[in-house]
Design a protein around this motif. Structure first.
Motif, PDB file in Angstrom:
ATOM      1  N   ALA A   1       1.198  -1.426  -0.342  1.00  0.00           N
ATOM      2  CA  ALA A   1       0.070   0.260  -0.011  1.00  0.00           C
ATOM      3  C   ALA A   1       1.102   1.003   0.493  1.00  0.00           C
ATOM      4  CB  ALA A   1      -0.466   0.460   1.350  1.00  0.00           C
ATOM      5  N   LEU A   2       2.126   1.265   0.587  1.00  0.00           N
ATOM      6  CA  LEU A   2       3.020   2.183   0.842  1.00  0.00           C
ATOM      7  C   LEU A   2       3.780   2.913  -0.565  1.00  0.00           C
ATOM      8  CD1 LEU A   2       3.791   1.842   4.510  1.00  0.00           C
ATOM      9  CD2 LEU A   2       2.851   3.643   3.252  1.00  0.00           C
ATOM     10  N   CYS A   3       3.907   1.648  -1.240  1.00  0.00           N
ATOM     11  CA  CYS A   3       4.970   1.051  -2.331  1.00  0.00           C
ATOM     12  C   CYS A   3       3.709   2.128  -3.211  1.00  0.00           C
ATOM     13  CB  CYS A   3       4.944   0.444  -3.135  1.00  0.00           C
ATOM     14  SG  CYS A   3       6.735  -0.618  -1.670  1.00  0.00           S
ATOM     15  N   ASP A   4       2.234   1.908  -3.132  1.00  0.00           N
ATOM     16  CA  ASP A   4       1.927   2.274  -4.554  1.00  0.00           C
ATOM     17  C   ASP A   4       0.966   3.816  -4.038  1.00  0.00           C
ATOM     18  OD1 ASP A   4      -1.342  -0.043  -5.552  1.00  0.00           O
ATOM     19  OD2 ASP A   4       1.266   0.413  -6.104  1.00  0.00           O
ATOM     20  N   HIS A   5       1.267   4.356  -2.587  1.00  0.00           N
ATOM     21  CA  HIS A   5       1.494   5.703  -3.019  1.00  0.00           C
ATOM     22  C   HIS A   5       2.222   6.137  -1.812  1.00  0.00           C
ATOM     23  CE1 HIS A   5      -0.869   9.410  -2.233  1.00  0.00           C
ATOM     24  NE2 HIS A   5      -1.747   9.340  -1.054  1.00  0.00           N
ATOM     25  N   PRO A   6       3.305   5.949  -2.622  1.00  0.00           N
ATOM     26  CA  PRO A   6       4.365   6.603  -1.716  1.00  0.00           C
ATOM     27  C   PRO A   6       3.846   7.923  -1.266  1.00  0.00           C
ATOM     28  CG  PRO A   6       4.757   6.092  -3.843  1.00  0.00           C
ATOM     29  CD  PRO A   6       3.562   6.681  -3.625  1.00  0.00           C
ATOM     30  N   GLY A   7       3.151   8.707  -1.746  1.00  0.00           N
ATOM     31  CA  GLY A   7       2.828  11.104  -1.192  1.00  0.00           C
ATOM     32  C   GLY A   7       2.964  10.340  -0.007  1.00  0.00           C
ATOM     33  N   LEU A   8       2.296   8.923   0.402  1.00  0.00           N
ATOM     34  CA  LEU A   8       1.770   9.283   2.365  1.00  0.00           C
ATOM     35  C   LEU A   8       3.069   8.913   2.942  1.00  0.00           C
ATOM     36  CD1 LEU A   8      -0.524   5.721   2.087  1.00  0.00           C
ATOM     37  CD2 LEU A   8      -1.531   7.945   2.895  1.00  0.00           C
TER      38      LEU A   8
ATOM     39  N   PHE B   1       0.233   2.117   9.830  1.00  0.00           N
ATOM     40  CA  PHE B   1       1.167   1.102   9.891  1.00  0.00           C
ATOM     41  C   PHE B   1       2.118   0.272  10.387  1.00  0.00           C
ATOM     42  CE2 PHE B   1       0.237   1.554   5.421  1.00  0.00           C
ATOM     43  CZ  PHE B   1      -0.468   2.153   5.413  1.00  0.00           C
ATOM     44  N   SER B   2       2.908  -0.175  10.877  1.00  0.00           N
ATOM     45  CA  SER B   2       3.160  -0.873  11.579  1.00  0.00           C
ATOM     46  C   SER B   2       5.303  -0.408  11.047  1.00  0.00           C
ATOM     47  CB  SER B   2       3.858  -2.039  11.889  1.00  0.00           C
ATOM     48  OG  SER B   2       3.792  -2.483  10.398  1.00  0.00           O
TER      49      SER B   2
ATOM     50  N   ASP C   1      -9.155   8.481   7.963  1.00  0.00           N
ATOM     51  CA  ASP C   1      -9.739   9.826   7.287  1.00  0.00           C
ATOM     52  C   ASP C   1      -8.535  10.338   7.624  1.00  0.00           C
ATOM     53  OD1 ASP C   1     -12.940   9.240   9.187  1.00  0.00           O
ATOM     54  OD2 ASP C   1     -12.111   8.530   7.256  1.00  0.00           O
ATOM     55  N   LEU C   2      -7.651  10.403   8.327  1.00  0.00           N
ATOM     56  CA  LEU C   2      -6.556  11.622   7.851  1.00  0.00           C
ATOM     57  C   LEU C   2      -5.573  11.025   7.269  1.00  0.00           C
ATOM     58  CD1 LEU C   2      -5.154  10.235  12.220  1.00  0.00           C
ATOM     59  CD2 LEU C   2      -6.476  12.721  10.761  1.00  0.00           C
ATOM     60  N   LEU C   3      -5.961   9.824   5.979  1.00  0.00           N
ATOM     61  CA  LEU C   3      -5.077   9.385   4.829  1.00  0.00           C
ATOM     62  C   LEU C   3      -5.780   9.687   4.039  1.00  0.00           C
ATOM     63  CD1 LEU C   3      -2.790   7.027   6.773  1.00  0.00           C
ATOM     64  CD2 LEU C   3      -2.316   9.006   7.132  1.00  0.00           C
ATOM     65  N   PHE C   4      -7.175   9.774   3.887  1.00  0.00           N
ATOM     66  CA  PHE C   4      -7.758   8.706   2.765  1.00  0.00           C
ATOM     67  C   PHE C   4      -8.670  10.033   2.063  1.00  0.00           C
ATOM     68  CE2 PHE C   4      -4.690   5.712   1.284  1.00  0.00           C
ATOM     69  CZ  PHE C   4      -4.546   5.167   2.395  1.00  0.00           C
ATOM     70  N   PRO C   5      -9.396  10.949   1.738  1.00  0.00           N
ATOM     71  CA  PRO C   5     -10.673  11.267   1.677  1.00  0.00           C
ATOM     72  C   PRO C   5     -11.980  10.370   1.247  1.00  0.00           C
ATOM     73  CG  PRO C   5      -9.187  11.431  -0.765  1.00  0.00           C
ATOM     74  CD  PRO C   5      -8.190  11.088   0.569  1.00  0.00           C
TER      75      PRO C   5
ATOM     76  N   LYS D   1       3.685  11.128   5.386  1.00  0.00           N
ATOM     77  CA  LYS D   1       2.304  12.327   6.601  1.00  0.00           C
ATOM     78  C   LYS D   1       3.216  11.183   8.004  1.00  0.00           C
ATOM     79  CE  LYS D   1      -0.559  13.434   3.127  1.00  0.00           C
ATOM     80  NZ  LYS D   1      -2.407  13.556   2.523  1.00  0.00           N
ATOM     81  N   LYS D   2       3.114  12.020   9.222  1.00  0.00           N
ATOM     82  CA  LYS D   2       3.430  11.516   9.916  1.00  0.00           C
ATOM     83  C   LYS D   2       2.266  10.327  10.700  1.00  0.00           C
ATOM     84  CE  LYS D   2       2.500  15.511  12.780  1.00  0.00           C
ATOM     85  NZ  LYS D   2       0.550  15.442  12.484  1.00  0.00           N
ATOM     86  N   GLU D   3       1.105  10.679  10.166  1.00  0.00           N
ATOM     87  CA  GLU D   3       0.243  10.100  10.584  1.00  0.00           C
ATOM     88  C   GLU D   3      -0.420   8.715  10.290  1.00  0.00           C
ATOM     89  OE1 GLU D   3      -0.534  12.441   8.480  1.00  0.00           O
ATOM     90  OE2 GLU D   3      -1.960  14.164   9.183  1.00  0.00           O
TER      91      GLU D   3
END
Lengths: 510, 483
Positions: free
Chosen positions: A100-107, A117-118, B79-83, A110-112
């Motif tokens: 999931a993270l590799c597919d959306h590296p923009g994440l 995620f582990s 919701d913090l991460l995804f719309p 983000k500190k959230e």
């Protein structure tokens, strides 16, 4: 109409006579590309895993959707294909977090994500994404696959076998199947070129050989010896083929076996390697089920390890090893990930393989990433290790239990005998069909095991694949059933199968 | 003495030895070697936008991440991460599957996604489609290979290809053992279609005993970039109908249009608009992909083809061959769904999606102009405008001394020029001979994908090299390029 390719050429005509179109006739139009004039090799090849019985199952599925009470069962149970996640097996959490993270590296910025995620998944994803040029998981990669991922995989192979692996020998592919197709295509020049395949075999091999216009040279596994592979059988089949004028170029070995499930002993493997060496054959080692071993007294050893331990190196032994993310305990069939490790070939030949791979540019990145995770999973001490190993152990032990449960139940059926599944995901029981059933099959224009499987399907909704789809000793009948339905469902399936079998035998034993 | 290998260059499949795929051929391999030695390489050899800094669209990546890890959907912090609309879409796609991304799908692709493709086609063209005549594939290339494999029986079967063409076609025709029948696009007329030439090529091929079975056309063109007009398409359709030839419409660049006179028109729409008998009789296969457009998701390997008027039994055989590889990759299929069914005006993610996609397209249009103008400012170079797709295909006039030097080095003249360009500047292109060109002309293909900030410098470097090259081989004179 529908001319079958007898070709005349008339230089002044503006119509292509071959396709049967007549300018002045009022006969119904026949498409230029029709069943009589497509590539005959396509017509010849067959792939029963998604063949006739499955097509019938899909029709029944439609019927059920329209009228849930129209059939003697209320759901179809697909036991025809090694597709674990379609039957409820859950993916490995760590793998999916990283994916999931590799597919959306923009994440990753983000500190959230730390709340969701582990931390080792985040680290791993960052490491993978930063190893991809431009952090671009959407870009075509090198045609062999991302170099850094191939390096991880090579290390994984090294850790597994204790012998070194070179990332340049690795080709990442959309599943193992495209790699198999490439090697078969490379080796077959014409119908005189042959490839030895186990009978029974996974029909990718027979289909690919037919498509590429070669000859399949069968060698029979011995059902009475737990589907064992005897070198004497290999030798005699090879000799017969050579006497027939066939250039035998390679030997396919599926270990653990499909559909047969046997796990080869190291001694057996050594004899096979020696046979290939003596007879100058390429060994094509389909090892996609290497992480599905259930028999206590068996373990998987790769053919690469065996060859190296015998002293053979890339300078004197040609070996292609295939692996995949579709099986094991991860079952990521839909993602299409796999690799082939190609050792013992001239660099000229490897360049040709590279060239072939480059025409399709590259395999999908998501599959490449997943393959690297399979070959380098969480280690003891990693945050995710506990969850990972508990998920893995739960799935593998459940598969072992299901294999045993189903084999036991099948062996209880009258006129049925079934070898244990030492590995892989299937059982391949043998049925002795009574005379009456054989006659009924013939009257219906069906091969006897297909007749049985269709009756089973119509009565219970259980979808299996007739043994003739895998080939078998002539005069014997089998079917392949997966061990993949969820454990809770097994008793019901066994009950339905048993009750159907009993009434089938009663009907035809007279 | 070392034992002879089973597989040795002398005894592998001939067709494989003969095929060439220049996009990742000699120039690319040389560029990779130089890169390993530490030289900075600008890869303009392949239409691979993300590798040159184009960012993926946000919405599809959000949806994919959720599909990859469905447990995220239930996480209280999601919701913090995804719309919300990404979450809803991920749920929808997961519901199309039986078992999520990890299960093999139907060999044609998930029915739910194929239905989305049908909805898209209806909206685009105004004509209904049948989801069972849509096959999702691992990239459009796989679909092209499947069709060519079924059409070509032996060397007597010919496939018409435009020259210049994208070498997937020449390589695959070689691989499956058929014959490429060329038809020449007219460079002087903006790479236009020349029906007269088409007719002549077909007649000549038939005279040689070739069965001309199918015609490939690429619209917008690759490497040439031209966008076909409605009357072009009608002429092609009528031609194929008269000659009973199956049409293979490569429409992967349909989102990449940089002029307003000729918007994209699908072959299917024009075919249906023509009505009977064409609409019921002309066999057409149309290809699309997620690799191009403003998506550029090359690495996902997502694409599809639609079959029109293909014999049902041939469709069955295509299905059978697809089933041997079980299924196309599911993430790629989801990208196809997202591409044909992007955020709509009232969706939360729409403004961002609109802004991202518009800015990419507008930038591509500007870059198409920058590059074309840059090439045309060189005295020895003419370049048709990139009306669509992602490439520039300038014609380079090489002086006789350069041609001779190339011959002495054992290289085709355009390969020679491109290698020198690579070694001097790090710009990695593909020589025109990789695509086919009129005898005696030389071209190179470059993409318009280097970022807008980098473009001026790239063009500067090119012009400096071109000047130096021309001086070296023609002797000192007026500069060739207006710097």
């Amino acid at each position: 109409m529908g001319a079958n390719g007898v070709q005349e050429v008339n230089g002044n005509s503006t119509s292509n006579i071959d396709n049967g179109k007549s300018l002045s006739s009022t006969a119904p139009w026949c498409p230029p590309i029709n069943i009589d004039n497509i590539n005959p090799k396509v017509l010849e090849c067959q792939y029963a895993v998604r063949g006739e019985i499955v097509a019938h199952a899909e029709r029944l599925q439609q019927k059920l959707l329209q009228d849930p009470s129209s059939l003697p069962f209320d759901e179809l149970i697909y036991c025809n294909i090694g597709n674990p996640q379609s039957l409820g097996q859950q993916p490995i959490t760590f793998f999916r977090e990283v994916a999931a993270l590799c597919d959306h590296p923009g994440l990753l910025h983000k500190k959230e994500i730390q709340t969701v995620f582990s931390s080792d998944a985040i680290k791993r994803a960052e490491s993978i994404v930063s190893s991809i040029p431009g952090r671009a998981t959407g870009a075509y990669s090198h045609s062999k696959g991302v170099k850094a991922l191939r390096t991880i995989i090579a290390e994984g192979i090294q850790n597994r076998d204790g012998y070194s692996a070179d990332p340049e020998d690795i080709f990442l592919t959309d599943g193992a199947s495209p790699g198999v197709h490439m090697m078969i295509r490379l080796m077959l020049r014409n119908k005189k070129d042959g490839i030895m395949c186990p009978i029974p075999q996974y029909p990718l091999y027979s289909a690919s050989i037919a498509l590429h216009d070669g000859t399949l040279v069968p060698y029979y596994l011995d059902e009475s010896k737990g589907w064992g592979l005897e070198v004497s059988e290999l030798k005699s089949r090879l000799e017969a083929a050579v006497a027939d004028g066939i250039n035998v170029r390679a030997l396919v070995v599926i270990n653990p076996g499909n559909p047969t499930g046997q796990v080869l002993s190291e001694e057996n493997q050594q004899k096979i390697v020696q046979f290939c060496k003596d007879e100058n054959l390429v060994l094509l080692a389909d090892e996609v089920y290497q992480e599905n071993v259930y028999a206590d007294n068996k373990k998987f050893s790769s053919f690469k390890k065996i060859a190296r331990s015998m002293g053979y190196t890339e300078r004197d032994f040609s070996l292609v090893s295939f692996h995949s993310i579709s099986k094991g305990f991860y079952g990521e069939c839909g993602r299409r990930g796999g690799y082939m490790e190609v050792t013992g070939f001239d660099s000229d030949v490897k360049n040709q393989i590279y060239k072939m791979a480059s025409v399709s540019l590259c395999s999908n990145l998501s599959g490449q990433v997943m393959m690297s995770l399979v070959m380098n999973p969480p280690k003891d001490g990693d945050e995710s290790y506990e969850l990972y190993s508990s998920e893995r152990n739960a799935i593998l032990s459940s598969l072992g239990r299901r294999a045993k449960m189903l084999a036991e139940a099948l062996n209880k059926l009258e006129r049925v005998s079934c070898n244990e599944a030492e590995g892989a995901m299937y059982l391949f029981p043998r049925i002795e069909l009574p005379e009456g059933a054989m006659k009924a099959a013939q009257a219906a224009g069906m091969v006897p095991d297909t007749f049985y499987c269709k009756r089973l399907l119509d009565a219970t909704g259980i979808v299996v694949v007739p043994g003739s789809g895998f080939r078998q000793v002539p005069g014997t009948w089998h079917f392949r059933i997966t061990i993949l339905p969820p454990e809770e469902k097994m008793p019901t399936i066994i009950a339905k199968l048993t009750s159907f079998h009993e009434s089938f035998m009663q009907e035809f034993q007279g | 003495m070392a034992p002879t290998k089973v597989l040795d260059p002398e005894n592998i499949n001939e067709n494989i030895k003969n095929l060439v795929y220049a996009v990742r051929g000699e120039l690319y391999i040389r560029a990779s070697e130089l890169q390993k030695e530490g030289k900075k390489i600008i890869f303009t050899n392949v239409g691979n936008p993300h590798a040159l800094g184009q960012k993926p669209l946000t919405f599809p990546r959000q949806v994919m991440a959720l599909c990859q890890a469905p447990f995220l959907i239930d996480d209280p912090n999601v919701d913090l991460l995804f719309p919300a609309d990404a979450i809803a879409r991920a749920k929808l796609y997961l519901s199309y599957t039986s078992g999520g991304l990890g299960a093999y799908s139907d060999s044609r692709g998930l029915p739910g996604i194929r239905q989305e493709v049908c909805d898209f086609l209806l909206q685009r063209d105004g004509y209904p489609s049948d989801p069972d005549l849509i096959f999702l594939t691992d990239g459009a290339s796989k679909g092209v290979m499947q069709l060519l494999n079924i059409i070509v029986r032996d060397k007597k079967d010919g496939i018409l290809c435009p020259i210049p063409q994208y070498p997937l076609y020449s390589a695959t025709i070689e691989l499956v053992g058929g014959t490429l029948v060329p038809y020449y696009l007219n460079e002087e007329n903006n790479w236009g279609l020349d029906i007269k030439d088409l007719r002549q090529q077909v007649a000549a091929a038939r005279n040689k005993g070739i069965n001309v079975r199918a015609l490939v056309f690429i619209n917008p063109g690759n490497p040439t970039g031209q966008c076909l007009s409605e009357s072009n398409l009608r002429d092609l359709i009528e031609f194929c109908h008269n000659e009973n030839i199956l049409m293979l419409a490569d429409e992967v660049y349909q989102q990449n249009i940089y002029q307003d006179e000729r918007p994209f028109l699908s072959a299917k729409k024009v075919l249906m608009d023509l009505g009977l008998p064409y609409s019921k009789e002309v066999e057409l296969v149309s290809f699309h992909t997620v690799s191009k457009g403003y998506w550029g998701e090359c690495g996902q390997r997502g694409g599809y083809f639609e079959l029109t008027n293909i014999h049902p039994k041939a469709v069955d055989e295509l299905y059978k061959v697809a089933s041997i590889s079980l299924s196309p990759n599911v993430p790629g299929q989801i990208f196809v769904g997202l591409m044909v069914n992007p955020p709509k005006p009232n969706d939360i993610s729409y403004p961002r999606y609109l802004q991202e996609s518009k800015s990419i397209l507008e930038s591509l249009r500007r870059r198409a102009h920058i590059m074309t103008d840059g090439f045309n400012s060189c005295r020895n170079i003419t370049c048709n405008f990139t009306e669509g797709a992602m490439y520039s295909f300038p014609k380079v006039k090489l002086p006789p001394a350069a041609v001779a030097a190339a011959k002495a080095a054992g290289k085709a003249p355009d390969v020679f020029y491109c290698i020198k360009l690579l070694e001097a500047t790090g710009i990695s292109t593909v020589p025109g001979s990789g695509f086919g060109q009129k005898e005696g002309t030389f071209h190179l293909r470059t993409t318009i994908l280097p970022s807008e900030e980098d473009m001026p410098e790239v063009m500067q470097m090119f012009k400096k090299f071109n000047d130096e090259f021309m001086s070296a081989y023609e002797g000192p004179s007026e500069p060739f390029s207006r710097l």
